[in-house]
Design a protein around this motif. Structure first.
Motif, mmCIF file in Angstrom:
data_model
loop_
_atom_site.group_PDB
_atom_site.id
_atom_site.type_symbol
_atom_site.label_atom_id
_atom_site.label_comp_id
_atom_site.label_asym_id
_atom_site.label_seq_id
_atom_site.Cartn_x
_atom_site.Cartn_y
_atom_site.Cartn_z
ATOM 1 N N LYS A 176 80.218 39.069 -7.557
ATOM 2 C CA LYS A 176 78.947 38.974 -6.845
ATOM 3 C C LYS A 176 78.933 39.859 -5.610
ATOM 4 O O LYS A 176 79.941 40.448 -5.235
ATOM 5 C CB LYS A 176 78.656 37.524 -6.461
ATOM 6 N N ILE A 177 77.766 39.926 -4.986
ATOM 7 C CA ILE A 177 77.602 40.625 -3.714
ATOM 8 C C ILE A 177 77.387 39.550 -2.659
ATOM 9 O O ILE A 177 76.385 38.832 -2.680
ATOM 10 C CB ILE A 177 76.408 41.594 -3.748
ATOM 11 N N LEU A 178 78.343 39.432 -1.750
ATOM 12 C CA LEU A 178 78.269 38.417 -0.708
ATOM 13 C C LEU A 178 77.266 38.840 0.359
ATOM 14 O O LEU A 178 77.275 39.982 0.819
ATOM 15 C CB LEU A 178 79.648 38.201 -0.078
ATOM 16 N N ASN A 179 76.438 37.916 0.775
ATOM 17 C CA ASN A 179 75.388 38.181 1.742
ATOM 18 C C ASN A 179 75.931 38.020 3.162
ATOM 19 O O ASN A 179 76.421 36.968 3.527
ATOM 20 C CB ASN A 179 74.230 37.206 1.496
ATOM 21 N N PHE A 180 75.815 39.076 3.972
ATOM 22 C CA PHE A 180 76.234 39.039 5.365
ATOM 23 C C PHE A 180 75.035 39.132 6.308
ATOM 24 O O PHE A 180 75.182 39.534 7.457
ATOM 25 C CB PHE A 180 77.220 40.175 5.659
ATOM 26 N N LEU A 181 73.859 38.775 5.831
ATOM 27 C CA LEU A 181 72.661 38.799 6.663
ATOM 28 C C LEU A 181 72.732 37.661 7.673
ATOM 29 O O LEU A 181 72.924 36.509 7.287
ATOM 30 C CB LEU A 181 71.414 38.649 5.781
ATOM 31 N N LYS A 211 65.518 36.950 -2.691
ATOM 32 C CA LYS A 211 66.748 36.146 -2.695
ATOM 33 C C LYS A 211 67.644 36.530 -1.528
ATOM 34 O O LYS A 211 68.200 35.670 -0.843
ATOM 35 C CB LYS A 211 67.507 36.340 -4.010
ATOM 36 N N TRP A 212 67.804 37.842 -1.323
ATOM 37 C CA TRP A 212 68.672 38.339 -0.255
ATOM 38 C C TRP A 212 68.185 37.865 1.115
ATOM 39 O O TRP A 212 68.977 37.413 1.940
ATOM 40 C CB TRP A 212 68.715 39.868 -0.300
ATOM 41 N N MET A 213 66.890 37.961 1.350
ATOM 42 C CA MET A 213 66.330 37.594 2.650
ATOM 43 C C MET A 213 66.362 36.081 2.888
ATOM 44 O O MET A 213 66.200 35.634 4.012
ATOM 45 C CB MET A 213 64.904 38.131 2.798
ATOM 46 N N HIS A 214 66.575 35.304 1.835
ATOM 47 C CA HIS A 214 66.757 33.858 1.983
ATOM 48 C C HIS A 214 68.234 33.481 2.106
ATOM 49 O O HIS A 214 68.572 32.304 2.144
ATOM 50 C CB HIS A 214 66.115 33.111 0.812
ATOM 51 N N GLY A 215 69.110 34.480 2.138
ATOM 52 C CA GLY A 215 70.524 34.240 2.361
ATOM 53 C C GLY A 215 71.364 34.024 1.120
ATOM 54 O O GLY A 215 72.528 33.650 1.224
ATOM 55 N N GLN A 216 70.816 34.268 -0.045
ATOM 56 C CA GLN A 216 71.561 34.061 -1.284
ATOM 57 C C GLN A 216 72.410 35.289 -1.626
ATOM 58 O O GLN A 216 72.045 36.418 -1.316
ATOM 59 C CB GLN A 216 70.594 33.782 -2.434
ATOM 60 N N ASP A 217 73.545 35.035 -2.279
ATOM 61 C CA ASP A 217 74.370 36.117 -2.810
ATOM 62 C C ASP A 217 73.689 36.660 -4.066
ATOM 63 O O ASP A 217 72.905 35.974 -4.709
ATOM 64 C CB ASP A 217 75.759 35.605 -3.165
ATOM 65 N N LEU A 218 73.998 37.902 -4.416
ATOM 66 C CA LEU A 218 73.398 38.543 -5.582
ATOM 67 C C LEU A 218 74.437 38.772 -6.668
ATOM 68 O O LEU A 218 75.620 38.954 -6.379
ATOM 69 C CB LEU A 218 72.774 39.892 -5.199
ATOM 70 N N VAL A 219 73.983 38.796 -7.907
ATOM 71 C CA VAL A 219 74.841 39.147 -9.035
ATOM 72 C C VAL A 219 74.759 40.663 -9.191
ATOM 73 O O VAL A 219 73.663 41.215 -9.312
ATOM 74 C CB VAL A 219 74.367 38.441 -10.329
ATOM 75 N N PRO A 220 75.904 41.356 -9.169
ATOM 76 C CA PRO A 220 75.854 42.823 -9.213
ATOM 77 C C PRO A 220 75.348 43.379 -10.539
ATOM 78 O O PRO A 220 75.758 42.937 -11.596
ATOM 79 C CB PRO A 220 77.302 43.237 -8.964
ATOM 80 N N VAL A 221 74.427 44.336 -10.459
ATOM 81 C CA VAL A 221 73.891 45.044 -11.620
ATOM 82 C C VAL A 221 73.865 46.526 -11.245
ATOM 83 O O VAL A 221 73.456 46.885 -10.143
ATOM 84 C CB VAL A 221 72.459 44.562 -11.942
ATOM 85 N N ASN A 222 74.300 47.379 -12.149
ATOM 86 C CA ASN A 222 74.315 48.833 -11.926
ATOM 87 C C ASN A 222 75.107 49.222 -10.678
ATOM 88 O O ASN A 222 74.625 49.967 -9.828
ATOM 89 C CB ASN A 222 72.891 49.391 -11.830
ATOM 90 N N VAL A 223 76.312 48.702 -10.553
ATOM 91 C CA VAL A 223 77.131 48.994 -9.379
ATOM 92 C C VAL A 223 78.367 49.825 -9.725
ATOM 93 O O VAL A 223 79.298 49.913 -8.939
ATOM 94 C CB VAL A 223 77.559 47.689 -8.664
ATOM 95 N N GLU A 224 78.363 50.454 -10.902
ATOM 96 C CA GLU A 224 79.526 51.218 -11.343
ATOM 97 C C GLU A 224 79.878 52.346 -10.377
ATOM 98 O O GLU A 224 81.041 52.672 -10.184
ATOM 99 C CB GLU A 224 79.289 51.806 -12.736
ATOM 100 N N LYS A 225 78.885 52.970 -9.756
ATOM 101 C CA LYS A 225 79.132 54.113 -8.876
ATOM 102 C C LYS A 225 79.503 53.698 -7.453
ATOM 103 O O LYS A 225 79.855 54.539 -6.636
ATOM 104 C CB LYS A 225 77.912 55.025 -8.850
ATOM 105 N N LEU A 226 79.434 52.408 -7.143
ATOM 106 C CA LEU A 226 79.734 51.931 -5.794
ATOM 107 C C LEU A 226 81.195 51.541 -5.663
ATOM 108 O O LEU A 226 81.805 51.039 -6.596
ATOM 109 C CB LEU A 226 78.849 50.728 -5.447
#
Length: 93
Positions: free
Chosen positions: A81-86, A43-58
């Motif tokens: 979400k995690i915005l894609n900057f690729l 998904k990321w390499m196709h330019g899609q944003d991701l839904v955050p999972v296990n990001v409590e420590k970030l």
């Protein structure tokens, strides 16, 4: 005529640094790195944003996206979400 010398390392604005894909692979950061699954990598390499999972420590803001040993670039972690900057030229067709 020299138009460009060196390597694009990243973008700094408002006290935040957004590393380029090449810079991520050169310095191999260890802080604020999110390891994603193979499915999310596609998904990321196709330019899609991701839904955050296990990001409590970030920390909110720019994070490094990684799959196995490959650093895939930088995204911006928000509340939803995690915005894609690729860059488009690095994306898969």
């Amino acid at each position: 005529n020299i138009d460009l010398i060196g390597l694009y390392f990243g973008f700094y604005k408002d006290n935040e640094l957004r590393l380029s894909v090449d810079a991520c692979n050169l310095i191999k950061p260890v802080k604020n790195v999110l390891e994603i699954s193979d499915e999310d990598e596609d998904k990321w390499m196709h330019g899609q944003d991701l839904v955050p999972v296990n990001v409590e420590k970030l920390k909110k803001g720019f994070i490094i996206i990684k799959n196995k040993e490959n650093f895939l670039g930088t995204g911006k972690l928000t509340e939803t979400k995690i915005l894609n900057f690729l860059p488009k030229e690095r994306r898969r067709k």
